[in-house]
Scaffold this motif. Sequence first.
Motif, mmCIF file in Angstrom:
data_model
loop_
_atom_site.group_PDB
_atom_site.id
_atom_site.type_symbol
_atom_site.label_atom_id
_atom_site.label_comp_id
_atom_site.label_asym_id
_atom_site.label_seq_id
_atom_site.Cartn_x
_atom_site.Cartn_y
_atom_site.Cartn_z
ATOM 1 N N ASP A 119 0.853 -1.197 0.000
ATOM 2 C CA ASP A 119 0.000 0.000 0.000
ATOM 3 C C ASP A 119 0.885 1.242 0.000
ATOM 4 O O ASP A 119 2.115 1.151 -0.008
ATOM 5 C CB ASP A 119 -0.979 0.003 1.185
ATOM 6 C CG ASP A 119 -0.277 -0.050 2.530
ATOM 7 O OD1 ASP A 119 0.895 0.338 2.600
ATOM 8 O OD2 ASP A 119 -0.916 -0.481 3.516
ATOM 9 N N ASP A 120 0.237 2.410 0.023
ATOM 10 C CA ASP A 120 0.972 3.681 -0.074
ATOM 11 C C ASP A 120 1.047 4.401 1.270
ATOM 12 O O ASP A 120 1.293 5.594 1.337
ATOM 13 C CB ASP A 120 0.289 4.584 -1.107
ATOM 14 C CG ASP A 120 1.195 5.719 -1.545
ATOM 15 O OD1 ASP A 120 2.411 5.498 -1.662
ATOM 16 O OD2 ASP A 120 0.677 6.837 -1.753
ATOM 17 N N GLY A 121 0.762 3.671 2.365
ATOM 18 C CA GLY A 121 0.747 4.289 3.679
ATOM 19 C C GLY A 121 2.134 4.373 4.293
ATOM 20 O O GLY A 121 3.134 3.945 3.733
ATOM 21 N N GLN A 122 2.140 4.992 5.484
ATOM 22 C CA GLN A 122 3.380 5.063 6.265
ATOM 23 C C GLN A 122 3.078 4.544 7.658
ATOM 24 O O GLN A 122 2.238 5.106 8.357
ATOM 25 C CB GLN A 122 3.864 6.524 6.351
ATOM 26 C CG GLN A 122 4.386 7.079 5.049
ATOM 27 C CD GLN A 122 5.660 6.408 4.592
ATOM 28 O OE1 GLN A 122 6.425 5.896 5.430
ATOM 29 N NE2 GLN A 122 5.899 6.366 3.281
ATOM 30 N N PRO A 123 3.728 3.472 8.120
ATOM 31 C CA PRO A 123 4.694 2.680 7.344
ATOM 32 C C PRO A 123 3.976 1.799 6.332
ATOM 33 O O PRO A 123 2.798 1.506 6.445
ATOM 34 C CB PRO A 123 5.366 1.849 8.420
ATOM 35 C CG PRO A 123 4.321 1.672 9.459
ATOM 36 C CD PRO A 123 3.540 2.951 9.481
ATOM 37 N N VAL A 124 4.760 1.332 5.359
ATOM 38 C CA VAL A 124 4.176 0.546 4.266
ATOM 39 C C VAL A 124 3.772 -0.835 4.783
ATOM 40 O O VAL A 124 4.512 -1.476 5.534
ATOM 41 C CB VAL A 124 5.187 0.403 3.112
ATOM 42 C CG1 VAL A 124 4.638 -0.507 2.025
ATOM 43 C CG2 VAL A 124 5.531 1.771 2.547
ATOM 44 N N GLN A 125 2.553 -1.260 4.392
ATOM 45 C CA GLN A 125 2.079 -2.600 4.693
ATOM 46 C C GLN A 125 2.087 -3.404 3.381
ATOM 47 O O GLN A 125 1.755 -2.869 2.311
ATOM 48 C CB GLN A 125 0.662 -2.572 5.269
ATOM 49 C CG GLN A 125 0.528 -1.726 6.534
ATOM 50 C CD GLN A 125 0.950 -2.506 7.756
ATOM 51 O OE1 GLN A 125 1.374 -3.660 7.649
ATOM 52 N NE2 GLN A 125 0.849 -1.873 8.914
ATOM 53 N N SER A 126 2.467 -4.686 3.465
ATOM 54 C CA SER A 126 2.584 -5.475 2.236
ATOM 55 C C SER A 126 2.094 -6.904 2.452
ATOM 56 O O SER A 126 1.992 -7.372 3.580
ATOM 57 C CB SER A 126 4.037 -5.493 1.750
ATOM 58 O OG SER A 126 4.873 -6.148 2.693
ATOM 59 N N ALA A 127 1.790 -7.559 1.318
ATOM 60 C CA ALA A 127 1.395 -8.963 1.296
ATOM 61 C C ALA A 127 1.929 -9.565 -0.008
ATOM 62 O O ALA A 127 2.356 -8.849 -0.925
ATOM 63 C CB ALA A 127 -0.108 -9.112 1.395
ATOM 64 N N THR A 128 1.894 -10.879 -0.092
ATOM 65 C CA THR A 128 2.397 -11.569 -1.291
ATOM 66 C C THR A 128 1.368 -12.567 -1.800
ATOM 67 O O THR A 128 0.527 -13.061 -1.036
ATOM 68 C CB THR A 128 3.719 -12.303 -0.999
ATOM 69 O OG1 THR A 128 3.487 -13.279 0.023
ATOM 70 C CG2 THR A 128 4.804 -11.338 -0.566
ATOM 71 N N ALA A 129 1.452 -12.816 -3.099
ATOM 72 C CA ALA A 129 0.608 -13.837 -3.743
ATOM 73 C C ALA A 129 1.503 -14.674 -4.664
ATOM 74 O O ALA A 129 2.355 -14.128 -5.378
ATOM 75 C CB ALA A 129 -0.520 -13.198 -4.534
ATOM 76 N N THR A 130 1.297 -15.967 -4.620
ATOM 77 C CA THR A 130 2.101 -16.892 -5.441
ATOM 78 C C THR A 130 1.236 -17.442 -6.575
ATOM 79 O O THR A 130 0.109 -17.913 -6.341
ATOM 80 C CB THR A 130 2.637 -18.036 -4.583
ATOM 81 O OG1 THR A 130 3.410 -17.501 -3.504
ATOM 82 C CG2 THR A 130 3.504 -18.958 -5.417
ATOM 83 N N VAL A 131 1.783 -17.312 -7.808
ATOM 84 C CA VAL A 131 1.064 -17.793 -9.001
ATOM 85 C C VAL A 131 1.935 -18.859 -9.680
ATOM 86 O O VAL A 131 3.111 -18.607 -9.996
ATOM 87 C CB VAL A 131 0.751 -16.645 -9.961
ATOM 88 C CG1 VAL A 131 0.056 -17.194 -11.221
ATOM 89 C CG2 VAL A 131 -0.092 -15.587 -9.276
ATOM 90 N N SER A 132 1.321 -20.031 -9.886
ATOM 91 C CA SER A 132 2.018 -21.118 -10.601
ATOM 92 C C SER A 132 1.422 -21.235 -11.999
ATOM 93 O O SER A 132 0.199 -21.392 -12.158
ATOM 94 C CB SER A 132 1.871 -22.442 -9.836
ATOM 95 O OG SER A 132 2.488 -23.498 -10.539
ATOM 96 N N ILE A 133 2.292 -21.100 -13.023
ATOM 97 C CA ILE A 133 1.837 -21.088 -14.422
ATOM 98 C C ILE A 133 2.388 -22.341 -15.116
ATOM 99 O O ILE A 133 3.598 -22.626 -15.059
ATOM 100 C CB ILE A 133 2.306 -19.823 -15.136
ATOM 101 C CG1 ILE A 133 1.796 -18.580 -14.390
ATOM 102 C CG2 ILE A 133 1.844 -19.819 -16.590
ATOM 103 C CD1 ILE A 133 2.325 -17.283 -14.928
#
Length: 874
Positions: free
Chosen positions: A645-659
Amino acid sequence: MRKWKWLGLWWYHFVLLRITIEGQTRYSIPEEVKRGSVVGNLAKDLGLGLSDILDRKLRVASEAGEQYFSVDPGKGELVVNDRIDREALCGQSASCILSLQVVTENPLQLHRIEVEVKDINDNSPVFMKEERHLKIAESTAAGIRFPLDTAQDQDFGSNSVKSYTLSKSECFSLKMKELSGDRHVPELVLEKPLDREKQSVHQLLLTALDGGSPVKTGTTNIIVTVLDNNDNVPVFKRTLYNISVPENSAVGSVLVQVEATDEDEGVNAEIEYRFADSTPQSLLSIFKMNSDTGEIILLDALDYESSSKIEISITAKDKGFPEMEGHCRVQIVVIDVNDNVPEIMLTSKPSPVREDAPKGTVVALISARDLDSGNNGNVALKLAHRSPFSLKASFSNNYALITADVLDREQTAEYNVEITATDSGSPPLSSKKTIHVSITDVNDNPPVFTQSFYNVYVKENGVPGSILYSVSASDLDSGENAKISYSILDSKVQDVSVSSYVYINSDNGSIYSMHSFDYEKLKVFQIQVQAKDQGSPSLSSNATVHVFILDQNDNTPAVIYPSSAALGSLSHQRMPRSAKAGHLVTKVTAVDADSGHNAWISYRLAEATDASLFTVNQYTGEVRTKRAVYEQDDSSQRLLIEIKDDGQPVQSATATVSILLEDGLHEPILDLRHKMSEPSKKTGRITLYLILSLASVSVLSLVTFLILAVKCIRGNRSSGSCCMRRSDCDDYKNPNRNLQIQLNTDGPIKYVEVLGGDMMSQSQSFRSCMSPMSEYSDFTLIKPSSTTDFKEVISVLDASLPDSTWTFESQQVSIEPPTQNVRAQQENWQNHPLFDSVSGLGVRAVSGDFPHPGGEMHQGEQKQRELLHEKERL
């Protein structure tokens, strides 16, 4: 003496009957009565009960200055408080009246009482000198009279001097000479000629008797010396000189000149004037006699108020041998002059007045007096202008100071009332007296806040118990009426009492939070603060405090596609090896429960099996090929996409894609190209259909826009022609919106927009309008409860649309995110329905004809693209 004691006991036990004249109560008592003697039952005579003596603070004041009487509070009787000497009070006045003023409070009243002091025979006659010397020539003819000194008795009336007696003598007798005013003077009468050779000195005893019972007497010795030869006495032209003198006559002026003649010659005819030996010293200090001319000269100022009439005896003696003397009297009438200033006296001290006192309320009792007489003693009182008080006359120069206008303590808390007393003399004299009147407060002013409403901005996740704001109110009253206590009126915030959110200090108006606020649950609420004073009855006023919760970046982006709840943490996708550069593989969509800049989401390819093959759009999350697939590329590709996200502090998450790269997947574009090679007649028909569809959609879009604009102007928050909305409109008491799902169509591709709000809001109902072009006739929606989150909603939506693939894109797709600061959040609040603030979070779900897992493009999408190319060509 025994008779006298009996008379005293009789006076002590039997008070003379009282009489009432002109509405005033009068009592009579003898002078010299013992202390504690009862004058009368004052309470009964005034119609008061015994309890009123203390409750109404009955008190007695004497106009004479001395407090001779008091009131027995137990019996209500007027008793003698001190020794009363009538002669000291009234002198020789015919009447001796003591005026008393009885004051009672609640209500304030004034009663006038007169006590007449009766004279008793307590003084004996007294001669000025113990001896009187007379010189009488032996040649004096019988029958000649010689005035003798009169005795003075301080008692009055029948108790004063009534008669004189003379000791037995063959040559002298006593006669009484009658004067004006029913007065008598003793005279020594020569009964027969004297013979000096037989007796040269005669001693006589003159006795004065009063009319009292028992009789009191006074004596003086008369010594008569018999002289020879000088046989003519001086004779005055007038035996009585009457003169009138103004009391302001100048000192040293001649008042009168007496004149006497002597028929003798030579030394026997020379006359010397002098005051009689019985002249009081008080007169000798005021007047002077010129012994040669007979002029009476003023030595000191006269005072009409002390004595209005003065009588002086004058003696004229010759210088013969033996001396002969003549006698006359001078009667001086003092004319009153307006030389006394009127005096203002407070009968009762002014009591504080309530500011709501009605007109006519008695404030104080006032009396006036002037020692002058006639018009010089007539006094009039008046007040200064612009005063809310007036004077009300009662009786005998007594007045009541009363209220004449409405009082307001907040404008004037106290008054200095100036009273002017002016007599009717010429020229008139006046005096002034200032009375201080205090105005007591009445609770007639409610507390007033400094503002009618307050805007308070509070960051979420604050510390419970921290101060939010301090309101302040003021009250124009004083004392308890101005003491303010603050409280919060009970109201509901999301069906919960506002007292569970905030607490106010009742003394200083400071508002504290009861717990930490969560912007995602509660964005704005209002508080009704009441300020109440301590008056009776109390007054109050209210102010509204609007509390706006400012968002903090406290939520991590949530991945809603690929759905981890349905497919686990790994998303499996298929694509053909024949895919070219720019091929859309899949789309990662995430949402952030925060607001504003804190909810702006960006995507980044963190890890990849082959980073040169795939790319992720920073703002849409679309995963596309960067190049064509090579034969040597691995069949299994794994992508790790980071979402921030664009906040302070930055918060993040991940996504895994198998192709999974597969050969032989059908390319829909080939079929589309094959069909494009059909006869031109069919192509022309398709072109016509496309033009008609575009025109219809444009018209429909314009009509929809106009309808929405009109509804927005009217304040109706209605959705478009194809929408999903809540059945009930949000109001100010619950300004936080839940998910608002909007299904849009764009040709064969369907979009479901999910506008996110508070995850904890109440369950809501929706309606659905499906596009007629939708491939599926069934569309299932749920009513999210207060605990439903975005992932649960999307999982249900995913389950309700079989054989379709979901992708999500952020509703905010601006390439340049706005600057993040608190001021921007506060400006957003001012666009709320109350303050035109806060907007929901938008999520768009795309469903319908979309590439299948095998990587082949659906025939509908292929057809749409060819139609678009044809449109551009035309």
